[in-house]
Design a protein around this motif. Sequence first.
Motif, PDB file in Angstrom:
ATOM      1  N   ARG A   1       0.829  -1.315   0.012  1.00  0.00           N
ATOM      2  CA  ARG A   1       0.043  -0.091  -0.024  1.00  0.00           C
ATOM      3  C   ARG A   1       0.902   1.092  -0.072  1.00  0.00           C
ATOM      4  O   ARG A   1       0.587   2.167  -0.738  1.00  0.00           O
ATOM      5  CB  ARG A   1      -0.838  -0.003   1.299  1.00  0.00           C
ATOM      6  N   LYS A   2       1.840   1.277   1.018  1.00  0.00           N
ATOM      7  CA  LYS A   2       2.970   2.574   0.798  1.00  0.00           C
ATOM      8  C   LYS A   2       3.519   2.657  -0.453  1.00  0.00           C
ATOM      9  O   LYS A   2       3.714   3.655  -0.779  1.00  0.00           O
ATOM     10  CB  LYS A   2       3.924   2.102   2.087  1.00  0.00           C
ATOM     11  N   LEU A   3       4.035   1.452  -1.168  1.00  0.00           N
ATOM     12  CA  LEU A   3       4.650   1.763  -2.404  1.00  0.00           C
ATOM     13  C   LEU A   3       3.672   2.075  -3.453  1.00  0.00           C
ATOM     14  O   LEU A   3       3.893   2.891  -4.211  1.00  0.00           O
ATOM     15  CB  LEU A   3       4.961   0.181  -2.877  1.00  0.00           C
ATOM     16  N   ASN A   4       2.483   1.618  -3.448  1.00  0.00           N
ATOM     17  CA  ASN A   4       1.237   2.197  -4.378  1.00  0.00           C
ATOM     18  C   ASN A   4       1.036   3.737  -4.039  1.00  0.00           C
ATOM     19  O   ASN A   4       1.018   4.433  -5.153  1.00  0.00           O
ATOM     20  CB  ASN A   4       0.092   1.515  -4.277  1.00  0.00           C
ATOM     21  N   ARG A   5       1.050   4.134  -2.797  1.00  0.00           N
ATOM     22  CA  ARG A   5       0.810   5.492  -2.637  1.00  0.00           C
ATOM     23  C   ARG A   5       2.001   6.315  -2.936  1.00  0.00           C
ATOM     24  O   ARG A   5       1.729   7.630  -3.474  1.00  0.00           O
ATOM     25  CB  ARG A   5       0.353   5.728  -0.864  1.00  0.00           C
TER      26      ARG A   5
ATOM     27  N   THR B   1      -5.456   0.406  -9.728  1.00  0.00           N
ATOM     28  CA  THR B   1      -6.150   0.652  -8.470  1.00  0.00           C
ATOM     29  C   THR B   1      -7.241   1.409  -8.934  1.00  0.00           C
ATOM     30  O   THR B   1      -7.578   1.755 -10.223  1.00  0.00           O
ATOM     31  CB  THR B   1      -5.188   1.644  -7.801  1.00  0.00           C
ATOM     32  N   SER B   2      -8.212   1.858  -7.692  1.00  0.00           N
ATOM     33  CA  SER B   2      -9.392   2.735  -8.174  1.00  0.00           C
ATOM     34  C   SER B   2      -9.151   4.259  -8.304  1.00  0.00           C
ATOM     35  O   SER B   2      -8.102   4.772  -7.556  1.00  0.00           O
ATOM     36  CB  SER B   2     -10.342   2.271  -7.051  1.00  0.00           C
TER      37      SER B   2
ATOM     38  N   ARG C   1      -5.781  13.854  -1.472  1.00  0.00           N
ATOM     39  CA  ARG C   1      -6.250  14.679  -0.522  1.00  0.00           C
ATOM     40  C   ARG C   1      -5.735  14.521   0.971  1.00  0.00           C
ATOM     41  O   ARG C   1      -5.256  15.606   1.338  1.00  0.00           O
ATOM     42  CB  ARG C   1      -7.792  14.262  -0.295  1.00  0.00           C
ATOM     43  N   ARG C   2      -5.005  13.333   1.040  1.00  0.00           N
ATOM     44  CA  ARG C   2      -4.340  13.110   2.335  1.00  0.00           C
ATOM     45  C   ARG C   2      -3.063  13.949   2.214  1.00  0.00           C
ATOM     46  O   ARG C   2      -2.349  14.693   3.111  1.00  0.00           O
ATOM     47  CB  ARG C   2      -3.992  11.676   2.629  1.00  0.00           C
ATOM     48  N   CYS C   3      -2.349  13.902   1.181  1.00  0.00           N
ATOM     49  CA  CYS C   3      -1.110  14.617   0.891  1.00  0.00           C
ATOM     50  C   CYS C   3      -1.409  16.188   1.114  1.00  0.00           C
ATOM     51  O   CYS C   3      -0.501  16.839   1.668  1.00  0.00           O
ATOM     52  CB  CYS C   3      -0.540  14.291  -0.611  1.00  0.00           C
ATOM     53  N   VAL C   4      -2.304  16.581   0.557  1.00  0.00           N
ATOM     54  CA  VAL C   4      -2.542  18.066   0.540  1.00  0.00           C
ATOM     55  C   VAL C   4      -3.094  18.520   1.935  1.00  0.00           C
ATOM     56  O   VAL C   4      -2.473  19.594   2.490  1.00  0.00           O
ATOM     57  CB  VAL C   4      -3.659  18.554  -0.370  1.00  0.00           C
ATOM     58  N   GLU C   5      -3.693  17.735   2.447  1.00  0.00           N
ATOM     59  CA  GLU C   5      -4.010  18.349   3.941  1.00  0.00           C
ATOM     60  C   GLU C   5      -3.090  17.852   5.177  1.00  0.00           C
ATOM     61  O   GLU C   5      -2.903  18.634   5.985  1.00  0.00           O
ATOM     62  CB  GLU C   5      -5.385  17.403   4.389  1.00  0.00           C
ATOM     63  N   GLY C   6      -2.432  16.599   4.953  1.00  0.00           N
ATOM     64  CA  GLY C   6      -1.857  16.468   6.140  1.00  0.00           C
ATOM     65  C   GLY C   6      -0.052  16.109   5.686  1.00  0.00           C
ATOM     66  O   GLY C   6       0.768  15.780   6.353  1.00  0.00           O
ATOM     67  N   GLY C   7       0.280  16.369   4.540  1.00  0.00           N
ATOM     68  CA  GLY C   7       1.736  16.205   4.034  1.00  0.00           C
ATOM     69  C   GLY C   7       1.948  14.853   3.561  1.00  0.00           C
ATOM     70  O   GLY C   7       1.080  13.938   3.697  1.00  0.00           O
ATOM     71  N   MET C   8       3.048  14.693   2.977  1.00  0.00           N
ATOM     72  CA  MET C   8       3.723  13.405   2.528  1.00  0.00           C
ATOM     73  C   MET C   8       3.184  12.251   3.173  1.00  0.00           C
ATOM     74  O   MET C   8       3.176  11.232   3.013  1.00  0.00           O
ATOM     75  CB  MET C   8       4.996  13.470   1.609  1.00  0.00           C
ATOM     76  N   GLU C   9       4.021  12.208   4.443  1.00  0.00           N
ATOM     77  CA  GLU C   9       3.935  11.202   5.381  1.00  0.00           C
ATOM     78  C   GLU C   9       2.729  10.818   5.703  1.00  0.00           C
ATOM     79  O   GLU C   9       2.622   9.576   5.784  1.00  0.00           O
ATOM     80  CB  GLU C   9       4.880  11.665   6.585  1.00  0.00           C
ATOM     81  N   HIS C  10       1.858  11.601   5.910  1.00  0.00           N
ATOM     82  CA  HIS C  10       0.556  11.432   6.187  1.00  0.00           C
ATOM     83  C   HIS C  10      -0.184  10.538   5.179  1.00  0.00           C
ATOM     84  O   HIS C  10      -1.090   9.694   5.375  1.00  0.00           O
ATOM     85  CB  HIS C  10      -0.231  12.792   6.541  1.00  0.00           C
ATOM     86  N   ALA C  11       0.188  10.984   3.895  1.00  0.00           N
ATOM     87  CA  ALA C  11      -0.357  10.507   2.747  1.00  0.00           C
ATOM     88  C   ALA C  11       0.022   8.767   2.377  1.00  0.00           C
ATOM     89  O   ALA C  11      -0.801   7.989   2.076  1.00  0.00           O
ATOM     90  CB  ALA C  11      -0.228  11.042   1.434  1.00  0.00           C
ATOM     91  N   LEU C  12       1.341   8.765   3.064  1.00  0.00           N
ATOM     92  CA  LEU C  12       1.867   7.529   2.764  1.00  0.00           C
ATOM     93  C   LEU C  12       1.531   6.307   3.987  1.00  0.00           C
ATOM     94  O   LEU C  12       1.523   5.137   3.753  1.00  0.00           O
ATOM     95  CB  LEU C  12       3.457   7.533   2.841  1.00  0.00           C
TER      96      LEU C  12
END
Length: 143
Positions: free
Chosen positions: A30-34, A56-57, A66-77
């Motif tokens: 999942r982390k790799l895909n993100r 993926t979908s 959205r997670r990257c913009v709202e919380g940063g790259m680490e949050h998105a990963l």
Amino acid sequence: MAVKKWIVNLSVEERAILHSVIKKGNVGGRKLNRAHILLLADEDQTDDRIAAALHTSVSTVERTRRRCVEGGMEHALSEQPRPKRGSKLDAKGRALLVAIACSEPPDGRVSWTMQLLADRLVELKAVSAISDETVRLELKKTN
């Protein structure tokens, strides 16, 4: 063409971190895909193209953006921890299960089966319903 609501703009350092995550090889799928999603999103690829390229979908791509913009790259990963499921039996129910398992088996039986124990717990109204597998797992926890 729809206007993107969540635009990913990565710095040079963030791109380098994502490339190292991809090359590392010992991270989760999942982390790799993100990481791939964020790199492609930074290249202004559409959500449809990213989803098709990564098998993926589109909603996964949107959520990651959205997670990257709202919380940063680490949050998105990263992933949020999933809630633990509680046991069907409380301490009293476990004690009753052990007591039944240690008692004499029903007439005509050499020993208790998991299904017999489950049925007996329901009979005694310790639980409304319980499977033999849950009984097995609960007994496995005890000595």
